[in-house]
Design an enzyme around this catalytic site. Sequence first.
Site, PDB file in Angstrom:
ATOM      1  N   ARG A  15       0.818  -1.132  -0.077  1.00 17.27           N
ATOM      2  CA  ARG A  15      -0.069   0.034  -0.065  1.00 17.27           C
ATOM      3  C   ARG A  15       0.742   1.384  -0.031  1.00 17.27           C
ATOM      4  O   ARG A  15       2.236   1.267   0.208  1.00 17.27           O
ATOM      5  CB  ARG A  15      -0.833  -0.097   1.304  1.00 17.27           C
ATOM      6  CG  ARG A  15      -1.882  -1.115   1.272  1.00 17.27           C
ATOM      7  CD  ARG A  15      -2.940  -1.116   2.475  1.00 17.27           C
ATOM      8  NE  ARG A  15      -2.078  -1.376   3.563  1.00 17.27           N
ATOM      9  CZ  ARG A  15      -2.477  -1.810   4.785  1.00 17.27           C
ATOM     10  NH1 ARG A  15      -3.564  -1.570   5.134  1.00 17.27           N
ATOM     11  NH2 ARG A  15      -1.542  -2.249   5.938  1.00 17.27           N
ATOM     12  N   LYS A  75       1.610   2.229   7.289  1.00 18.81           N
ATOM     13  CA  LYS A  75       1.644   1.288   8.493  1.00 18.81           C
ATOM     14  C   LYS A  75       2.553   2.065   9.551  1.00 18.81           C
ATOM     15  O   LYS A  75       3.228   3.121   8.927  1.00 18.81           O
ATOM     16  CB  LYS A  75       2.432   0.059   8.076  1.00 18.81           C
ATOM     17  CG  LYS A  75       1.525  -1.069   7.448  1.00 18.81           C
ATOM     18  CD  LYS A  75       0.448  -1.173   8.276  1.00 18.81           C
ATOM     19  CE  LYS A  75       0.463  -2.362   9.670  1.00 18.81           C
ATOM     20  NZ  LYS A  75      -0.542  -2.252  10.239  1.00 18.81           N
ATOM     21  N   TYR A  94      -1.264   4.821  10.468  1.00 23.10           N
ATOM     22  CA  TYR A  94      -1.621   3.889  11.448  1.00 23.10           C
ATOM     23  C   TYR A  94      -0.571   3.900  12.530  1.00 23.10           C
ATOM     24  O   TYR A  94       0.579   3.595  11.981  1.00 23.10           O
ATOM     25  CB  TYR A  94      -2.209   2.709  11.015  1.00 23.10           C
ATOM     26  CG  TYR A  94      -3.534   2.452  10.297  1.00 23.10           C
ATOM     27  CD1 TYR A  94      -4.604   2.597  10.845  1.00 23.10           C
ATOM     28  CD2 TYR A  94      -3.274   2.210   9.090  1.00 23.10           C
ATOM     29  CE1 TYR A  94      -5.609   2.627  10.184  1.00 23.10           C
ATOM     30  CE2 TYR A  94      -4.419   2.300   8.083  1.00 23.10           C
ATOM     31  CZ  TYR A  94      -5.693   2.416   8.810  1.00 23.10           C
ATOM     32  OH  TYR A  94      -6.999   2.525   8.116  1.00 23.10           O
ATOM     33  N   HIS A  96      -0.986   2.264  16.014  1.00 23.31           N
ATOM     34  CA  HIS A  96      -1.192   0.962  16.909  1.00 23.31           C
ATOM     35  C   HIS A  96      -0.411   0.846  18.086  1.00 23.31           C
ATOM     36  O   HIS A  96       0.532  -0.106  18.240  1.00 23.31           O
ATOM     37  CB  HIS A  96      -1.200  -0.245  16.137  1.00 23.31           C
ATOM     38  CG  HIS A  96      -2.333  -0.417  15.300  1.00 23.31           C
ATOM     39  ND1 HIS A  96      -3.584  -0.319  15.362  1.00 23.31           N
ATOM     40  CD2 HIS A  96      -2.182  -0.373  13.775  1.00 23.31           C
ATOM     41  CE1 HIS A  96      -4.316  -0.422  14.154  1.00 23.31           C
ATOM     42  NE2 HIS A  96      -3.584  -0.515  13.476  1.00 23.31           N
ATOM     43  N   GLU A 118      -6.048   5.086  13.463  1.00 21.95           N
ATOM     44  CA  GLU A 118      -6.975   4.274  14.101  1.00 21.95           C
ATOM     45  C   GLU A 118      -7.821   5.116  15.384  1.00 21.95           C
ATOM     46  O   GLU A 118      -8.669   4.481  16.010  1.00 21.95           O
ATOM     47  CB  GLU A 118      -6.460   3.244  14.623  1.00 21.95           C
ATOM     48  CG  GLU A 118      -5.352   3.416  15.791  1.00 21.95           C
ATOM     49  CD  GLU A 118      -4.090   3.539  15.224  1.00 21.95           C
ATOM     50  OE1 GLU A 118      -3.123   3.537  16.234  1.00 21.95           O
ATOM     51  OE2 GLU A 118      -3.776   3.966  14.198  1.00 21.95           O
ATOM     52  N   ASP A 270      -3.125  -6.386  15.309  1.00 24.62           N
ATOM     53  CA  ASP A 270      -2.250  -5.099  15.399  1.00 24.62           C
ATOM     54  C   ASP A 270      -2.521  -4.304  16.716  1.00 24.62           C
ATOM     55  O   ASP A 270      -1.583  -3.486  17.027  1.00 24.62           O
ATOM     56  CB  ASP A 270      -2.955  -4.011  14.339  1.00 24.62           C
ATOM     57  CG  ASP A 270      -2.616  -4.220  12.969  1.00 24.62           C
ATOM     58  OD1 ASP A 270      -1.535  -4.631  12.749  1.00 24.62           O
ATOM     59  OD2 ASP A 270      -3.462  -4.210  11.942  1.00 24.62           O
TER      60      ASP A 270
END
Length: 372
Positions: A15, A75, A94, A96, A118, A270
Amino acid sequence: MLIGVPKEIKNHEYRVGMVPGSVREVVAHGHQVVVEHNAGSGIGFTDADYEAAGATIVNTAEEVFAQADMIVKVKEPLAVERARLREGQILFTYLHLAPDLPQTQDLVKSGAVCIAYETVTSPSGGLPLLAPMSEVAGRMSIQAGAECLEKKNGGRGMLLGGVPGVSPAKVVVIGGGVVGTNAIKMAVGMGARVIVLDRNVNVLRRIDAEFGTQVETVYSSHDSLEHHVTTADLVIGGVLIPGAAAPKLVTAEMVKNMKPGAVLVDVAIDQGGCFATSKATTHDDPTFIVDDVVHYCVANMPGAVPRTSTFALNNATLPFIINLANKGYKKALADDPHLLNGLNVYRGKVTERSVADNLGFDFVEPKEAIGL
């Protein structure tokens, strides 16, 4: 503002933070974009496509990080990327963080302004930047689970939907949110017997209204969870506590009592995973076996379908990217309480309570941190 888009470097992560169409929109607002060479190659975009949209191509990630006011990724940054962040630079991706102490420590040390997709919220209380990937991961979980059930992969050797005269597989979905609902859609479509467990009766009512007798809704208690997990052929873990580590709902004892060759797919990995026996895996080596139960715990599941995932993500993130670029991060955060909820680390301070509580950092209210 100068926005930087590096190439993703996580295992089998194809991605990209911005597609050429998104670049074009940002450039139309008067901003500049630098894109690392071949950043979009994994989803079929060339450097020429980005240049045609108005971006400047640079050869290395180092150049992207050195030049950009805001880094837009997909990510969480790996250690080598975190070392390139500088004080006051915006990181929008993101993160996490709750189960990831090393990353949190590095982001605090960097002094960067770290906004996590998120934990950005919506007026209705949803998570608009997490939802697209949860949709993808929920649908993928059934595909992955069906493949893991094949005998060559350690599974029970079952076809998810069975055939006339042969019972279908029993699929248990833990959590009726975005992941769970999309898993249910795929499992029902493939002809499986589907049970969903949730502790929110309104969620169960919604699923019942949507799927009717195609799905059995069950209130989640220790007793019902243990019964259905230990009798399942495939279990999907789709629980989420925004910003926090996922609760370990399925114990090691439950896993031990499951059918040999049954499959667990932990979509919550995740955030640390919701099965006690889970550990993060990669697309290169996606599964492992504990007590004869196959575990699929890939931490970036949507990365396997990067073109679909990237476009779905960009549809959600682009308005926020433009807002941050147009206003600067302080005004953008001050004007939008939902974007402010995405602020996890601000110039050395942890501004997401769940992350602070999980990892032992002092918590600073986001408003206080940015001086509101």
